[in-house]
Design an enzyme around this catalytic site. Sequence first.
Site, short mmCIF file in Angstrom:
data_model
loop_
_atom_site.label_atom_id
_atom_site.label_comp_id
_atom_site.label_asym_id
_atom_site.label_seq_id
_atom_site.Cartn_x
_atom_site.Cartn_y
_atom_site.Cartn_z
N GLU A 272 4.67 49.38 33.12
CA GLU A 272 5.18 48.01 33.23
C GLU A 272 6.69 47.95 33.03
OE1 GLU A 272 2.44 44.39 32.22
OE2 GLU A 272 3.63 44.85 30.46
N GLU B 241 8.23 49.09 36.14
CA GLU B 241 8.08 48.06 37.17
C GLU B 241 9.13 46.97 36.98
OE1 GLU B 241 4.25 46.15 37.28
OE2 GLU B 241 4.84 44.80 38.90
N CYS C 214 -2.03 42.02 31.12
CA CYS C 214 -3.06 42.71 30.34
C CYS C 214 -4.11 41.78 29.74
CB CYS C 214 -2.43 43.58 29.26
SG CYS C 214 -1.19 42.76 28.29
N SER D 137 2.76 41.25 37.00
CA SER D 137 2.83 42.72 37.09
C SER D 137 1.59 43.25 37.80
CB SER D 137 2.92 43.32 35.68
OG SER D 137 2.65 44.70 35.71
N LYS E 139 -12.93 40.14 29.17
CA LYS E 139 -12.96 41.55 29.58
C LYS E 139 -14.27 41.90 30.29
CE LYS E 139 -9.05 43.26 27.85
NZ LYS E 139 -8.00 43.81 28.74
N GLU F 234 -13.59 40.98 33.79
CA GLU F 234 -12.60 41.92 34.35
C GLU F 234 -13.26 43.24 34.76
OE1 GLU F 234 -9.87 43.89 31.65
OE2 GLU F 234 -8.21 43.46 33.02
N GLU G 283 -12.33 45.37 42.47
CA GLU G 283 -11.16 46.24 42.61
C GLU G 283 -11.00 47.19 41.42
OE1 GLU G 283 -11.23 42.95 42.54
OE2 GLU G 283 -9.53 42.08 41.44
N CYS H 236 -4.72 38.72 21.11
CA CYS H 236 -6.07 39.31 21.04
C CYS H 236 -6.69 39.22 19.65
CB CYS H 236 -6.01 40.77 21.48
SG CYS H 236 -5.42 40.98 23.16
#
Length: 574
Positions: free
Chosen positions: A280, A283, A300, A320, A359, A362, A367, A505
């Site tokens: 990241e 990037e 994230c 990102s 999560k 996710e 993908e 989190c």
Amino acid sequence: MNMVKITVNNTKISVPEGITILNAAKSVGIEIPTLCYHPDQFVKANCRVCIVEVEGMKTLPSACSTAVTDGMVIHTNSARVLEARKVILELLLANHDANCLICHRNLNCELQKIANQAGVRVNRFENVLEIKPLDTSSPSIVRNPNKCVRCGRCVEICRDVQGVNIIEKIGRGTEIEVLPTYGKYLFDVACTACGQCSTVCPVAAIYEKEEIEKVWEALNNPQKHVIVQTAPAVRVSIGEEFGLEPGSIVTGKLVAALRRLGFDRVFDTDFTADLTIVEEGNELLHRMKNNGVLPMLTSCSPGWINFIEQYYPELLPHVSTCKSPQQMFGALAKSYYAEKTGINPADIFVVSVMPCTAKKYEAKRPEMSVDGIHPDVDAVLTTRELGRMLKQAGIDFDRLPEEEYDNPFGITTGAAVIFGASGGVAEAALRTVYEVVTEKTLDRIDFHTIRGLGGIKEAEVDLNGIIVKVAVVHSLSNASKMMEMIKAGKAAYQFIEVMCCPGGCIGGGGQPYHTNDEVRMKRIAAIYQADKNLPIRKSHENPAVKSLYAEYLHEPLGEKSHHLLHTHYRNRKK
């Protein structure tokens, strides 16, 4: 501050003027039972469980909504109060699925606890509950209307803290129901799967979609090589499931407990948090050098990704392309780790222990699969689910020894640990980006201005004359404010960290029940202590990450990195 004198259960006390009876009683060690009340929310006073008797008043006022006055004489446990409270609870239970033994919240349910304390042993009222089907449409959350007590906590956190407002009260009086918008299924509305509703629900009306049996099945399958990763925030919260104080750092016991469950390897998601910072950070530098889309937004937090895909898809180019640390780990487990160990990727079963319900969604995204057939992460357990699983196995958590993570994904840094708190990703990025660009040592690596529970926080670093401004937001209502700033051209930042849940989190939707701001602050303090305890505190100095690039990935943002560690997001506006 003006003080008033009151009497609570024959004890004379002096308390600040204007505080509620509930808090006045609490100040002298008298707990009045509550159900709709939550310390971080507005007072609703709709359940009436906290009624008390005040001399001179004809009715029994609710303690959560009634302010004390000078000379007030209060009885919290008079015969009249106890009987009225018992009737209120019996009426609640008469319209409730009270099959407690098979309930997700059995022994951890606020209604069950209060009913037990009130001495409810039989219900004098006929059960009138009309059984309704469960809503299992979401990959992350289950809604059980038969358990709902209509307290309104879920409605308030969804509306006021997350700002998405997809749960609402419908109807009036005894006909009130708490439902997703227009009575639809959760999957059919713009739910972000953050699970904050489940953290404040006092009963089991909303809870995570459990995957415990799926994990037991894999552990008992000799054909499977079962590995587990643990998120940064879990090490400062799992202890609460076993009665330890919030913020207890139990990293070593967590590792030992997972080995006792039978996992073949126990790894740390912090490893791929370090990897995230390297990818990241590069990037961000690439975008800054090549007139890329700025500000760059972090990726994230899957609840946040669900939010921007559904509410601000026009801003997706700002996000990102890095996968989350959970998914980077899964991709490496089914590629690099499989090659290194000679194990067929199809035989590797990857379990995540996460503080997060989103999560689960996710991990099921199409993908998020290296081979396009098998998911990179096979099952996701929340912190609460892991607590249940360890209790099923009869593991005495507090008596476990401290053990170390396995390699190669067990060597981590303090920068990775702080991913667990709001501001941690940005701080970790600043520690790395500064040193990569300037080739100088960053002397003061603690960025205190972006820590804590402030809604929008800022920091900046000087990169050889270029000032990089960073912003940090947490909770979706604050994220929404930041998105409006970007749309209006008023967000003069290069990098923005966004976390879906309050506090990041550590306050995730899968964390132990009874989370409030006081608990969040204790977990945050533990996260930064864990950072200080580690010998390496910068992601780019992680020797295992360096080895990974040297022998496998070759370079940040390279071809292999793009295939394994990066992804894309899409417009899912409903």
